[in-house]
Scaffold this motif. Sequence first.
Motif, PDB file in Angstrom:
ATOM      1  N   SER A 214       0.858  -1.200   0.000  1.00  0.00           N
ATOM      2  CA  SER A 214       0.000   0.000   0.000  1.00  0.00           C
ATOM      3  C   SER A 214       0.886   1.240   0.000  1.00  0.00           C
ATOM      4  N   TRP A 215       0.266   2.417  -0.146  1.00  0.00           N
ATOM      5  CA  TRP A 215       1.048   3.668  -0.087  1.00  0.00           C
ATOM      6  C   TRP A 215       1.587   3.876   1.324  1.00  0.00           C
ATOM      7  N   LEU A 216       0.764   3.559   2.356  1.00  0.00           N
ATOM      8  CA  LEU A 216       1.269   3.713   3.727  1.00  0.00           C
ATOM      9  C   LEU A 216       2.481   2.810   3.953  1.00  0.00           C
ATOM     10  N   LEU A 217       2.478   1.619   3.339  1.00  0.00           N
ATOM     11  CA  LEU A 217       3.627   0.722   3.495  1.00  0.00           C
ATOM     12  C   LEU A 217       4.840   1.283   2.740  1.00  0.00           C
ATOM     13  N   GLU A 218       4.597   1.942   1.604  1.00  0.00           N
ATOM     14  CA  GLU A 218       5.708   2.621   0.909  1.00  0.00           C
ATOM     15  C   GLU A 218       6.276   3.719   1.810  1.00  0.00           C
ATOM     16  N   LEU A 219       5.391   4.389   2.561  1.00  0.00           N
ATOM     17  CA  LEU A 219       5.866   5.430   3.477  1.00  0.00           C
ATOM     18  C   LEU A 219       6.623   4.818   4.657  1.00  0.00           C
ATOM     19  N   CYS A 220       6.254   3.595   5.059  1.00  0.00           N
ATOM     20  CA  CYS A 220       7.052   2.882   6.087  1.00  0.00           C
ATOM     21  C   CYS A 220       8.460   2.642   5.541  1.00  0.00           C
ATOM     22  N   GLU A 221       8.524   2.155   4.310  1.00  0.00           N
ATOM     23  CA  GLU A 221       9.834   1.879   3.680  1.00  0.00           C
ATOM     24  C   GLU A 221      10.671   3.166   3.639  1.00  0.00           C
ATOM     25  N   GLU A 222      10.020   4.266   3.237  1.00  0.00           N
ATOM     26  CA  GLU A 222      10.715   5.569   3.176  1.00  0.00           C
ATOM     27  C   GLU A 222      11.206   5.981   4.572  1.00  0.00           C
ATOM     28  N   ALA A 223      10.352   5.782   5.591  1.00  0.00           N
ATOM     29  CA  ALA A 223      10.729   6.174   6.960  1.00  0.00           C
ATOM     30  C   ALA A 223      11.954   5.380   7.429  1.00  0.00           C
ATOM     31  N   PHE A 224      11.989   4.060   7.169  1.00  0.00           N
ATOM     32  CA  PHE A 224      13.142   3.243   7.593  1.00  0.00           C
ATOM     33  C   PHE A 224      14.399   3.660   6.822  1.00  0.00           C
ATOM     34  N   ARG A 225      14.211   3.999   5.530  1.00  0.00           N
ATOM     35  CA  ARG A 225      15.369   4.419   4.726  1.00  0.00           C
ATOM     36  C   ARG A 225      15.929   5.740   5.251  1.00  0.00           C
ATOM     37  N   GLU A 226      15.033   6.692   5.565  1.00  0.00           N
ATOM     38  CA  GLU A 226      15.491   8.032   5.932  1.00  0.00           C
ATOM     39  C   GLU A 226      15.883   8.159   7.404  1.00  0.00           C
ATOM     40  N   GLU A 227      15.227   7.383   8.287  1.00  0.00           N
ATOM     41  CA  GLU A 227      15.473   7.527   9.726  1.00  0.00           C
ATOM     42  C   GLU A 227      16.365   6.415  10.289  1.00  0.00           C
ATOM     43  N   GLY A 228      16.503   5.343   9.526  1.00  0.00           N
ATOM     44  CA  GLY A 228      17.199   4.164  10.040  1.00  0.00           C
ATOM     45  C   GLY A 228      16.170   3.120  10.431  1.00  0.00           C
ATOM     46  N   THR A 229      16.588   1.860  10.438  1.00  0.00           N
ATOM     47  CA  THR A 229      15.639   0.775  10.668  1.00  0.00           C
ATOM     48  C   THR A 229      15.100   0.790  12.102  1.00  0.00           C
ATOM     49  N   ASP A 230      15.806   1.507  13.040  1.00  0.00           N
ATOM     50  CA  ASP A 230      15.276   1.659  14.414  1.00  0.00           C
ATOM     51  C   ASP A 230      14.544   2.995  14.590  1.00  0.00           C
ATOM     52  N   LEU A 231      14.318   3.719  13.505  1.00  0.00           N
ATOM     53  CA  LEU A 231      13.636   5.029  13.475  1.00  0.00           C
ATOM     54  C   LEU A 231      14.409   6.125  14.211  1.00  0.00           C
ATOM     55  N   GLY A 232      15.669   5.880  14.528  1.00  0.00           N
ATOM     56  CA  GLY A 232      16.547   6.935  15.055  1.00  0.00           C
ATOM     57  C   GLY A 232      15.955   7.667  16.233  1.00  0.00           C
ATOM     58  N   ASP A 233      15.896   9.000  16.128  1.00  0.00           N
ATOM     59  CA  ASP A 233      15.421   9.804  17.255  1.00  0.00           C
ATOM     60  C   ASP A 233      13.933  10.181  17.131  1.00  0.00           C
ATOM     61  N   VAL A 234      13.185   9.477  16.277  1.00  0.00           N
ATOM     62  CA  VAL A 234      11.747   9.777  16.157  1.00  0.00           C
ATOM     63  C   VAL A 234      11.065   9.439  17.486  1.00  0.00           C
ATOM     64  N   ASP A 235      10.321  10.400  18.043  1.00  0.00           N
ATOM     65  CA  ASP A 235       9.676  10.235  19.345  1.00  0.00           C
ATOM     66  C   ASP A 235       8.452   9.305  19.244  1.00  0.00           C
ATOM     67  N   ASP A 236       7.982   8.790  20.377  1.00  0.00           N
ATOM     68  CA  ASP A 236       6.797   7.916  20.336  1.00  0.00           C
ATOM     69  C   ASP A 236       5.538   8.691  20.734  1.00  0.00           C
ATOM     70  N   HIS A 237       5.476   9.939  20.342  1.00  0.00           N
ATOM     71  CA  HIS A 237       4.327  10.809  20.605  1.00  0.00           C
ATOM     72  C   HIS A 237       3.609  11.052  19.274  1.00  0.00           C
TER      73      HIS A 237
END
Length: 299
Positions: A214-237
């Motif tokens: 899906s497009w949301l899953l493409e955005l997941c792929e983009e998020a892991f690519r840009e932030e790192g597979t652990d999502l880096g410093d992205v907050d859980d808020h």
Amino acid sequence: MQLGVIGLGRMGRIVVDRVLDAGHEVVAFDLSEEAVAAAADAGAEPADSVADLADRLGDDKRIWLMVPAGDAVDATLDDLDPHLDGDDVVVDGGNSHFEKSVRRAEACSAAYLDCGTSGGPAGAELGFSLMIGGPQWAYDEMTPVFDAVATGPAGHDRMGEAGSGHYVKMVHNGVEYALMQAYGEGFELLAEGRYDLDLEAVARTWNNGAVIRSWLLELCEEAFREEGTDLGDVDDHIAGGSTGTWTVQEALEQEVPVPLIYQSLAERFGSRADDRFSRRLANRLRYGFGRHEVARKDE
Ligand SMILES: NC(=O)C1=CN([C@@H]2O[C@H](COP(=O)(O)OP(=O)(O)OC[C@H]3O[C@@H](n4cnc5c(N)ncnc54)[C@H](OP(=O)(O)O)[C@@H]3O)[C@@H](O)[C@H]2O)C=CC1
Ligand SMILES: O=C(CO)[C@H](O)[C@H](O)COP(=O)(O)O
């Protein structure tokens, strides 16, 4: 066609650009002078007030509002209404509550179309998906503009009477919450689970032919690519929440069970407190009924 656009932020500016690209004329207004100047650079005729925009449009005005939902819509309609008559058409493309749209349609001197808009800023290139409620003649009249703003003729449709466009968009957002929650839970299990996985590779593989692509899953792929597979410093808020709240409220009123949408909304609210009272009470109650050790804050 000549279109007046009020509200030139992330979404309104895309409306301007796509309508200009399709060969129509645009008169543009925003509270921000910089936003008006930027739209003028792109080829729109600048207006310095709502009244000025209305004057520049002449008879049979066609106007698209893309201001934040709520008071800004009412303030804009108050300014516009003295300049409108029954041959004019006003589109509200924002995330307004459907009941407010019904009331605004009744009060407005022009024909009023409530238009749910999906696609986000990525719609600049692809075009949006538009869910529209209101009179058929006004929808037909605005079809050249909807063709330009949407992905094309298949990217918009009239859902029904006043309010139905924003009603469908409200439910769309509820589905959006639940899908995000489902992807989030799946990736959390993969991240915490027993294999050392590259989540970007998982998302990319799923996006190529999997049932859950899906497009949301493409955005997941983009998020892991840009932030790192652990999502880096992205907050859980997680911010936002109004359209999901409306969806759950409507489901309760209609007695339709929407546990997944409710759960994802609750998860969002829960993300805003890192010291949950309910968890602290459960911690203490386990001592009450079982004399289990109470974990204390300074331990
Ligand atoms: N962003 C998204 O992904 C999506 C947004 N939407 C909806 O679209 C609508 C617009 O969103 P978005 O473009 O993201 O918001 P933005 O905040 O990016 O843009 C809104 C613009 O409207 C201007 N504005 C505010 N009040 C008035 C007013 N009374 N008269 C004229 N201009 C005004 C703001 O100016 P200033 O900044 O100076 O206040 C700003 O430039 C909202 O209802 C939103 O919920 C729908 C789908 C997706
Ligand atoms: O409509 C949208 C996407 O479809 C907007 O992005 C909206 O802001 C999302 O809702 P929330 O702010 O509750 O996350």
